[in-house]
Motif scaffolding. Structure first.
Motif, short mmCIF file in Angstrom:
data_model
loop_
_atom_site.label_atom_id
_atom_site.label_comp_id
_atom_site.label_asym_id
_atom_site.label_seq_id
_atom_site.Cartn_x
_atom_site.Cartn_y
_atom_site.Cartn_z
N SER A 1 36.01 16.80 56.10
CA SER A 1 35.81 17.70 54.97
C SER A 1 35.67 16.94 53.65
O SER A 1 35.31 17.53 52.63
N SER A 2 35.96 15.64 53.68
CA SER A 2 35.80 14.83 52.46
C SER A 2 35.44 13.41 52.87
O SER A 2 35.74 12.96 53.97
N ALA A 3 34.77 12.72 51.96
CA ALA A 3 34.33 11.35 52.23
C ALA A 3 34.14 10.61 50.92
O ALA A 3 33.92 11.21 49.87
N GLU A 4 34.22 9.28 51.01
CA GLU A 4 33.92 8.46 49.84
C GLU A 4 32.42 8.46 49.55
O GLU A 4 32.01 8.32 48.40
N ALA A 5 31.63 8.61 50.61
CA ALA A 5 30.17 8.66 50.45
C ALA A 5 29.57 9.41 51.63
O ALA A 5 30.07 9.33 52.76
N VAL A 6 28.50 10.15 51.36
CA VAL A 6 27.74 10.83 52.41
C VAL A 6 26.32 10.27 52.39
O VAL A 6 25.69 10.18 51.33
N ILE A 7 25.85 9.89 53.56
CA ILE A 7 24.49 9.38 53.72
C ILE A 7 23.68 10.44 54.46
O ILE A 7 24.09 10.91 55.52
N LYS B 1 35.19 2.74 54.02
CA LYS B 1 35.14 3.14 55.42
C LYS B 1 35.05 4.65 55.64
O LYS B 1 34.61 5.11 56.70
N ASN B 2 35.47 5.44 54.65
CA ASN B 2 35.40 6.89 54.81
C ASN B 2 34.00 7.37 54.42
O ASN B 2 33.78 8.00 53.38
N VAL B 3 33.05 7.04 55.28
CA VAL B 3 31.64 7.38 55.07
C VAL B 3 31.22 8.37 56.15
O VAL B 3 31.57 8.20 57.32
N VAL B 4 30.48 9.39 55.75
CA VAL B 4 29.93 10.35 56.70
C VAL B 4 28.41 10.28 56.63
O VAL B 4 27.82 10.38 55.55
N LEU B 5 27.78 10.09 57.77
CA LEU B 5 26.32 10.10 57.87
C LEU B 5 25.91 11.37 58.59
O LEU B 5 26.46 11.71 59.65
N VAL B 6 24.95 12.09 58.03
CA VAL B 6 24.45 13.30 58.66
C VAL B 6 22.96 13.15 58.94
O VAL B 6 22.20 12.65 58.11
N GLU B 7 22.56 13.56 60.13
CA GLU B 7 21.17 13.48 60.58
C GLU B 7 20.76 14.80 61.20
O GLU B 7 21.47 15.35 62.04
N GLN B 8 19.62 15.32 60.76
CA GLN B 8 19.20 16.66 61.20
C GLN B 8 18.85 16.73 62.69
O GLN B 8 18.95 17.79 63.32
N ILE C 1 27.65 14.45 41.25
CA ILE C 1 27.77 14.89 42.64
C ILE C 1 29.21 15.32 42.93
O ILE C 1 30.17 14.65 42.56
N ASP C 2 29.32 16.47 43.62
CA ASP C 2 30.66 16.96 43.99
C ASP C 2 30.79 17.23 45.50
O ASP C 2 31.89 17.43 46.00
N GLY C 3 29.66 17.25 46.21
CA GLY C 3 29.75 17.49 47.64
C GLY C 3 28.42 17.86 48.26
O GLY C 3 27.40 18.00 47.57
N VAL C 4 28.44 18.01 49.59
CA VAL C 4 27.25 18.32 50.36
C VAL C 4 27.53 19.52 51.26
O VAL C 4 28.54 19.54 51.97
N TYR C 5 26.63 20.48 51.24
CA TYR C 5 26.71 21.62 52.16
C TYR C 5 25.84 21.31 53.38
O TYR C 5 24.66 20.95 53.24
N THR C 6 26.41 21.46 54.58
CA THR C 6 25.65 21.32 55.81
C THR C 6 25.78 22.59 56.62
O THR C 6 26.61 23.46 56.31
N ASP C 7 24.98 22.68 57.69
CA ASP C 7 25.09 23.86 58.55
C ASP C 7 26.34 23.82 59.43
O ASP C 7 26.57 24.75 60.21
N LYS C 8 27.15 22.77 59.26
CA LYS C 8 28.42 22.69 60.00
C LYS C 8 29.63 22.66 59.07
O LYS C 8 30.75 22.46 59.53
N GLY C 9 29.37 22.82 57.77
CA GLY C 9 30.49 22.84 56.84
C GLY C 9 30.22 22.03 55.59
O GLY C 9 29.18 21.40 55.43
N PHE C 10 31.19 22.06 54.68
CA PHE C 10 31.08 21.38 53.39
C PHE C 10 31.82 20.05 53.43
O PHE C 10 32.91 19.95 54.00
N ILE C 11 31.24 19.02 52.79
CA ILE C 11 31.87 17.71 52.67
C ILE C 11 32.02 17.40 51.19
O ILE C 11 31.03 17.28 50.46
N SER C 12 33.25 17.28 50.74
CA SER C 12 33.51 16.89 49.36
C SER C 12 33.29 15.39 49.22
O SER C 12 33.82 14.60 50.02
#
Length: 381
Positions: free
Chosen positions: A3-9, A29-36, A186-197
């Motif tokens: 639900s939170s990350a230092e960076a989202v790719i 290390k708290n990085v989240v990568l999202v791929e469609q 930037i405050d966060g990313v909305y995805t179809d699986k939830g929000f990442i701060s």
């Protein structure tokens, strides 16, 4: 999903996975990568896999020197159990007009000044290097024995697996549907699986990155264009160099498994997101390349695919920060993003973390289009 990350790719191609690894390697290390879709779904997995020093701008040549050195030991660095199939059999550019040859002369002069061992070749030299080639119309070329090709899928997976071991979370089949701002930050990313701060978002989404940036008011000067490749049955290995012809943008190589991969340029290709293969390409590519390499005439084609280039006005990537605090770009590679994964993964991670990049990538910032400081890359097909 975290639900939170230092960076989202955003984007799971080789650039996104390399950046994730390099950020984690440097302590983020708290990085989240999202791929469609799946990793290497976009341009990475549909590329020809070429790796070269032979560019026509100094900054690309300097980055290429670093890239090639990295690829030579990357498999060991990443602890990848499979082979990334990096093979340095050389990269041959072929000229059919004096104008094309003059550009190769300029490129080689620049490359040599930076220590790149490229050279100009006469038609006789080309025939000695590639005995099977048809010399009709060829007036010269350039060659660098340190260039070669690599397996795009294995390189991407190698970066992804190494990143995950360092703590990165990779979410495939996860679509970004919005970006949250707090003011101009930037405050966060909305995805179809939830929000990442998160305070940092890096747009590595290739052709799809233009629409993502538009959500927060950033206009990116790029367009998408289909490119196609066909693959033959595997046969005995006879070719180790990648060949590229400047008259029609045709290119071919033989993989370590024996398959030939063939592609060709199409100046009439419409802009857009068409990723379907066409019989017209199959017919035209086969006809033109068989004329240049007659030994391919009896090979059977076993598959064909199409992918998208994300092309900018100067055929150079768009990298770095934007007018939105915490929103970074890494897209617009115009067909050569795979081979720049080592250098840009490192340089951009250093920039994001407040370090001085090992090489200045500010010429790639998006402001160059407003300031009229484009850096046209002449060595692109």
């Amino acid at each position: 999903m975290r639900s939170s990350a230092e960076a989202v790719i955003i984007g799971g191609g080789v650039q996104g996975c390399s950046l994730a690894y390099n950020l984690a390697k440097r302590g983020c290390k708290n990085v989240v990568l999202v791929e469609q879709k799946f990793l290497a779904y976009g341009g990475t997995g549909r590329s020809g896999g070429g790796v070269r020093h032979q560019f026509g701008t100094e900054i690309n040549c300097r980055l290429a020197i670093y890239n090639v050195k990295c690829f030579e030991y990357l498999q060991d660095e990443l602890g990848y159990k499979e082979s990334i199939e990096f093979e340095q059999g050389g990269y041959l550019w072929i000229a059919y007009t004096e104008r094309q040859l003059e550009q190769l002369r300029k490129n080689v002069k620049l490359q040599n000044s930076l220590g790149i061992p490229s050279m100009l070749l006469s038609p006789t030299d080309i025939k000695e290097l590639i005995p099977q080639i048809n010399l009709d119309g060829i007036i010269g070329g350039s060659f660098c024995e340190k260039d070669g090709h690599i397996n795009p899928f294995h390189v991407t997976l190698a970066y992804a697996e190494a990143a995950k071991r360092l703590g990165v979370e990779i979410n495939t089949y996860t679509k970004v549907i919005g970006i949250k701002l707090k003011g101009n930050t930037i405050d966060g990313v909305y995805t179809d699986k939830g929000f990442i701060s998160t305070p940092i978002v890096v747009n590595c989404a290739g052709p799809w990155g233009k629409e993502i940036a538009k959500q927060i008011g950033i206009e990116i000067p790029l367009y998408s264009e289909r490119h196609q490749i066909l693959v033959t049955e595997p046969v005995e290995r006879t070719l180790r160099s990648l060949i590229l012809c400047l008259d029609d943008g045709s290119y071919w190589k033989q993989t370590p498994h024996g398959n030939f991969m063939l592609g060709i340029g199409n100046p009439n290709e419409a802009k857009g997101f068409n990723m379907s293969s066409s019989w017209q390409f199959l017919e035209e590519a086969s006809r033109k390349i068989v004329k240049k390499m007659p030994i391919l005439s009896n090979l059977r084609v076993i598959r064909q695919w199409a992918g998208l280039y994300d092309i900018t006005p100067d055929s150079q990537a768009i990298l770095g920060p934007t007018k939105i605090n915490g929103f970074y770009l890494n897209l617009g590679w115009s067909g050569h993003g795979l081979q720049f994964a080592p250098s840009i993964g490192r340089a951009l991670s250093e920039l994001i973390l407040g370090e001085k990049p090992f090489i200045d990538i500010s010429p790639f910032y998006i402001e160059r289009f407003e300031n009229g400081k484009l850096i046209p890359e002449p060595a692109c097909i």
